[in-house]
Scaffold this motif. Structure first.
Motif, PDB file in Angstrom:
ATOM      1  N   GLU A 147      25.327  70.506  52.339  1.00  0.00           N
ATOM      2  CA  GLU A 147      23.964  70.980  52.076  1.00  0.00           C
ATOM      3  C   GLU A 147      23.975  72.210  51.174  1.00  0.00           C
ATOM      4  O   GLU A 147      23.130  72.355  50.286  1.00  0.00           O
ATOM      5  CB  GLU A 147      23.259  71.303  53.396  1.00  0.00           C
ATOM      6  N   LEU A 148      24.917  73.123  51.412  1.00  0.00           N
ATOM      7  CA  LEU A 148      24.965  74.372  50.657  1.00  0.00           C
ATOM      8  C   LEU A 148      25.702  74.211  49.329  1.00  0.00           C
ATOM      9  O   LEU A 148      25.593  75.080  48.443  1.00  0.00           O
ATOM     10  CB  LEU A 148      25.635  75.459  51.496  1.00  0.00           C
ATOM     11  N   GLY A 149      26.482  73.152  49.203  1.00  0.00           N
ATOM     12  CA  GLY A 149      27.201  72.893  47.959  1.00  0.00           C
ATOM     13  C   GLY A 149      28.357  73.835  47.714  1.00  0.00           C
ATOM     14  O   GLY A 149      28.714  74.093  46.548  1.00  0.00           O
ATOM     15  N   VAL A 150      28.969  74.327  48.785  1.00  0.00           N
ATOM     16  CA  VAL A 150      30.070  75.271  48.636  1.00  0.00           C
ATOM     17  C   VAL A 150      30.966  75.180  49.866  1.00  0.00           C
ATOM     18  O   VAL A 150      30.474  75.035  50.997  1.00  0.00           O
ATOM     19  CB  VAL A 150      29.538  76.720  48.458  1.00  0.00           C
ATOM     20  N   PRO A 151      32.292  75.257  49.706  1.00  0.00           N
ATOM     21  CA  PRO A 151      33.188  75.266  50.875  1.00  0.00           C
ATOM     22  C   PRO A 151      33.011  76.562  51.670  1.00  0.00           C
ATOM     23  O   PRO A 151      32.905  77.646  51.097  1.00  0.00           O
ATOM     24  CB  PRO A 151      34.584  75.183  50.258  1.00  0.00           C
ATOM     25  N   LEU A 152      33.001  76.425  52.963  1.00  0.00           N
ATOM     26  CA  LEU A 152      32.873  77.584  53.848  1.00  0.00           C
ATOM     27  C   LEU A 152      34.162  77.866  54.608  1.00  0.00           C
ATOM     28  O   LEU A 152      34.403  79.014  55.006  1.00  0.00           O
ATOM     29  CB  LEU A 152      31.730  77.354  54.852  1.00  0.00           C
ATOM     30  N   LEU A 153      34.977  76.829  54.812  1.00  0.00           N
ATOM     31  CA  LEU A 153      36.179  76.949  55.632  1.00  0.00           C
ATOM     32  C   LEU A 153      37.409  76.480  54.864  1.00  0.00           C
ATOM     33  O   LEU A 153      37.365  75.469  54.147  1.00  0.00           O
ATOM     34  CB  LEU A 153      36.041  76.102  56.907  1.00  0.00           C
ATOM     35  N   ASN A 154      38.476  77.229  55.018  1.00  0.00           N
ATOM     36  CA  ASN A 154      39.796  76.755  54.586  1.00  0.00           C
ATOM     37  C   ASN A 154      40.438  76.111  55.808  1.00  0.00           C
ATOM     38  O   ASN A 154      40.745  76.803  56.799  1.00  0.00           O
ATOM     39  CB  ASN A 154      40.672  77.919  54.096  1.00  0.00           C
ATOM     40  N   ARG A 155      40.616  74.789  55.779  1.00  0.00           N
ATOM     41  CA  ARG A 155      41.163  74.066  56.919  1.00  0.00           C
ATOM     42  C   ARG A 155      42.694  74.103  56.839  1.00  0.00           C
ATOM     43  O   ARG A 155      43.287  73.593  55.889  1.00  0.00           O
ATOM     44  CB  ARG A 155      40.619  72.649  56.940  1.00  0.00           C
ATOM     45  N   LEU A 156      43.303  74.704  57.850  1.00  0.00           N
ATOM     46  CA  LEU A 156      44.759  74.896  57.900  1.00  0.00           C
ATOM     47  C   LEU A 156      45.340  74.021  59.001  1.00  0.00           C
ATOM     48  O   LEU A 156      44.606  73.506  59.867  1.00  0.00           O
ATOM     49  CB  LEU A 156      45.078  76.369  58.166  1.00  0.00           C
ATOM     50  N   PRO A 157      46.677  73.847  59.008  1.00  0.00           N
ATOM     51  CA  PRO A 157      47.288  73.068  60.097  1.00  0.00           C
ATOM     52  C   PRO A 157      46.924  73.616  61.477  1.00  0.00           C
ATOM     53  O   PRO A 157      46.740  72.868  62.428  1.00  0.00           O
ATOM     54  CB  PRO A 157      48.793  73.193  59.822  1.00  0.00           C
ATOM     55  N   ARG A 158      46.823  74.937  61.553  1.00  0.00           N
ATOM     56  CA  ARG A 158      46.422  75.538  62.822  1.00  0.00           C
ATOM     57  C   ARG A 158      45.189  76.415  62.577  1.00  0.00           C
ATOM     58  O   ARG A 158      45.311  77.550  62.135  1.00  0.00           O
ATOM     59  CB  ARG A 158      47.546  76.382  63.417  1.00  0.00           C
TER      60      ARG A 158
ATOM     61  N   ALA B  37      32.463  82.414  50.395  1.00  0.00           N
ATOM     62  CA  ALA B  37      31.119  81.971  50.778  1.00  0.00           C
ATOM     63  C   ALA B  37      30.974  81.958  52.294  1.00  0.00           C
ATOM     64  O   ALA B  37      29.916  82.286  52.839  1.00  0.00           O
ATOM     65  CB  ALA B  37      30.843  80.588  50.194  1.00  0.00           C
ATOM     66  N   GLY B  38      32.061  81.584  52.989  1.00  0.00           N
ATOM     67  CA  GLY B  38      32.025  81.568  54.447  1.00  0.00           C
ATOM     68  C   GLY B  38      31.852  82.963  55.029  1.00  0.00           C
ATOM     69  O   GLY B  38      31.116  83.162  56.003  1.00  0.00           O
ATOM     70  N   ARG B  39      32.546  83.947  54.434  1.00  0.00           N
ATOM     71  CA  ARG B  39      32.384  85.327  54.918  1.00  0.00           C
ATOM     72  C   ARG B  39      30.964  85.830  54.691  1.00  0.00           C
ATOM     73  O   ARG B  39      30.403  86.539  55.536  1.00  0.00           O
ATOM     74  CB  ARG B  39      33.408  86.240  54.228  1.00  0.00           C
TER      75      ARG B  39
ATOM     76  N   GLN C 297      28.768  84.215  57.244  1.00  0.00           N
ATOM     77  CA  GLN C 297      28.999  84.793  58.570  1.00  0.00           C
ATOM     78  C   GLN C 297      28.134  86.040  58.768  1.00  0.00           C
ATOM     79  O   GLN C 297      27.461  86.187  59.790  1.00  0.00           O
ATOM     80  CB  GLN C 297      30.475  85.136  58.751  1.00  0.00           C
ATOM     81  N   ALA C 298      28.134  86.924  57.774  1.00  0.00           N
ATOM     82  CA  ALA C 298      27.332  88.149  57.894  1.00  0.00           C
ATOM     83  C   ALA C 298      25.843  87.834  57.844  1.00  0.00           C
ATOM     84  O   ALA C 298      25.050  88.316  58.669  1.00  0.00           O
ATOM     85  CB  ALA C 298      27.704  89.118  56.777  1.00  0.00           C
ATOM     86  N   ALA C 299      25.460  87.012  56.860  1.00  0.00           N
ATOM     87  CA  ALA C 299      24.042  86.680  56.711  1.00  0.00           C
ATOM     88  C   ALA C 299      23.553  85.841  57.887  1.00  0.00           C
ATOM     89  O   ALA C 299      22.414  85.992  58.348  1.00  0.00           O
ATOM     90  CB  ALA C 299      23.819  85.939  55.392  1.00  0.00           C
ATOM     91  N   GLY C 300      24.414  84.951  58.384  1.00  0.00           N
ATOM     92  CA  GLY C 300      24.026  84.097  59.502  1.00  0.00           C
ATOM     93  C   GLY C 300      23.763  84.880  60.767  1.00  0.00           C
ATOM     94  O   GLY C 300      22.852  84.563  61.526  1.00  0.00           O
ATOM     95  N   ARG C 301      24.572  85.920  61.001  1.00  0.00           N
ATOM     96  CA  ARG C 301      24.331  86.751  62.184  1.00  0.00           C
ATOM     97  C   ARG C 301      22.974  87.441  62.091  1.00  0.00           C
ATOM     98  O   ARG C 301      22.250  87.539  63.082  1.00  0.00           O
ATOM     99  CB  ARG C 301      25.458  87.772  62.326  1.00  0.00           C
ATOM    100  N   ARG C 302      22.644  87.931  60.880  1.00  0.00           N
ATOM    101  CA  ARG C 302      21.323  88.557  60.702  1.00  0.00           C
ATOM    102  C   ARG C 302      20.212  87.530  60.905  1.00  0.00           C
ATOM    103  O   ARG C 302      19.175  87.821  61.510  1.00  0.00           O
ATOM    104  CB  ARG C 302      21.223  89.185  59.305  1.00  0.00           C
ATOM    105  N   LEU C 303      20.430  86.320  60.387  1.00  0.00           N
ATOM    106  CA  LEU C 303      19.420  85.265  60.497  1.00  0.00           C
ATOM    107  C   LEU C 303      19.185  84.873  61.948  1.00  0.00           C
ATOM    108  O   LEU C 303      18.038  84.747  62.395  1.00  0.00           O
ATOM    109  CB  LEU C 303      19.874  84.046  59.683  1.00  0.00           C
ATOM    110  N   ILE C 304      20.256  84.707  62.701  1.00  0.00           N
ATOM    111  CA  ILE C 304      20.119  84.337  64.109  1.00  0.00           C
ATOM    112  C   ILE C 304      19.460  85.461  64.898  1.00  0.00           C
ATOM    113  O   ILE C 304      18.595  85.225  65.757  1.00  0.00           O
ATOM    114  CB  ILE C 304      21.488  83.983  64.717  1.00  0.00           C
TER     115      ILE C 304
END
Length: 306
Positions: free
Chosen positions: A42-53, A60-62, A65-72
């Motif tokens: 939906e946002l058209g941008v990767p938010l997470l780097n998926r690692l083996p662990r 964009a994810g960071r 994270q900050a904006a989402g906390r304010r939004l919630i």
């Protein structure tokens, strides 16, 4: 952008793992992974780097994270505010109060209401009854407390009718200038006072309760005073009486607290003045106004509460 998915994303960001976030959210991992992929799409941008662990956040994810906390946090504040408004705990209240009714009857309830509901914003209109009825009719006031006569329903203004519930009665008294030094020990004859200058609230259509009571009282002793100075409210009247201009009638309690006037007993006394809580008959009663009306023993429908 679904707020639920923002909450899911914040849980993943905090946990550093979709698996651990799913456990915290009491979800299985596949739906949470699908929600994260949908959000990125939906946002058209990767938010997470998926690692083996686990996962780490992209730039964009960071930011999210900050904006989402304010939004919630804002969403939670907004929801709480709207719930409070719906429950009558927050919002605006516009009340009209005729000066005599403002003493004790309205003022004590206003103080009690604002103490219990500190987030309510109050506007109080201290004006002649007719002005208050006009402001009720146009929707500016939520309710008004004015002198009424139960046997004479208030006339509509335009196409707006009113509901009235008598909530108190006020003992009345004659007031005279202290400078006159009447010092009477026995009640004065009302007929003997007819030739005095009387300072009385102006007779207004649709709001004649006090003037009607005074007229009826003088009818019993031969007729109305010969010299009358009409004024907008009893507040104006008591100021002119204190200045020595004449006599008037007002609530006993208000007169007792006003400098420069004496309360004078009159043979036969005065009838008590009814005060009515007035609202638009078909108007919207806000939760705040409904709560305030409850302090007068009147429920949200305008009926007396048992």
């Amino acid at each position: 952008m679904d707020l639920r998915n923002i909450r899911y994303f914040l849980a993943v960001a905090d946990a550093g793992s979709i698996t651990e976030a799913a456990k915290a959210l009491h979800l299985s991992q596949p739906p949470l992974s699908t929600a994260m992929a949908k959000l990125e799409s939906e946002l058209g941008v990767p938010l997470l780097n998926r690692l083996p662990r686990g996962v780490t956040l992209t730039p964009a994810g960071r930011y999210l994270q900050a904006a989402g906390r304010r939004l919630i946090a804002e969403e939670q504040r907004l929801s709480a505010t709207l719930r409070a408004m719906g429950e009558g705990l927050e919002g605006e209240l516009r009340v009209g109060a005729e000066p005599m009714g403002l003493w004790r009857v309205v003022s004590t309830r206003v103080a009690s209401f604002l103490s219990a509901h500190p987030r309510v914003s109050l506007e109080l209109m201290d004006a002649p009854p007719r002005v208050q009825l006009e402001n009720l009719a146009n929707g500016y006031l939520d309710l008004a407390v004015i002198p009424v006569l139960p046997q004479e329903p208030l006339q509509p203004i335009g196409d707006v009718a009113f509901t009235v519930e008598v909530v108190a009665t006020l003992p009345l008294t004659l007031i005279a200038p202290q400078s006159w030094n009447l010092g009477v020990s026995e009640p004065l004859s009302l007929a003997g006072l007819r030739d005095q200058t009387w300072i009385l609230p102006r007779r207004l259509p649709g709001a004649r309760s006090l003037s009607r009571l005074i007229d009826d009282r003088f009818t019993s002793v031969g007729g109305s005073p010969t010299k009358i100075i009409p004024v907008p409210t009893v507040q104006t009247a008591v100021t002119l009486v204190a200045a020595g201009l004449g006599v008037s009638v007002m609530s006993d309690e208000m007169a007792a607290h006003h400098p420069g006037v004496d309360r004078v007993p009159v043979a036969g006394g005065w009838p008590e003045l009814p005060l009515g809580l007035v609202r638009r008959q078909d108007g919207i009663v806000t939760p705040v106004a409904g709560r305030f009306a409850g302090l007068f023993g009147v429920d949200e429908t305008g009926e007396s509460a048992d």
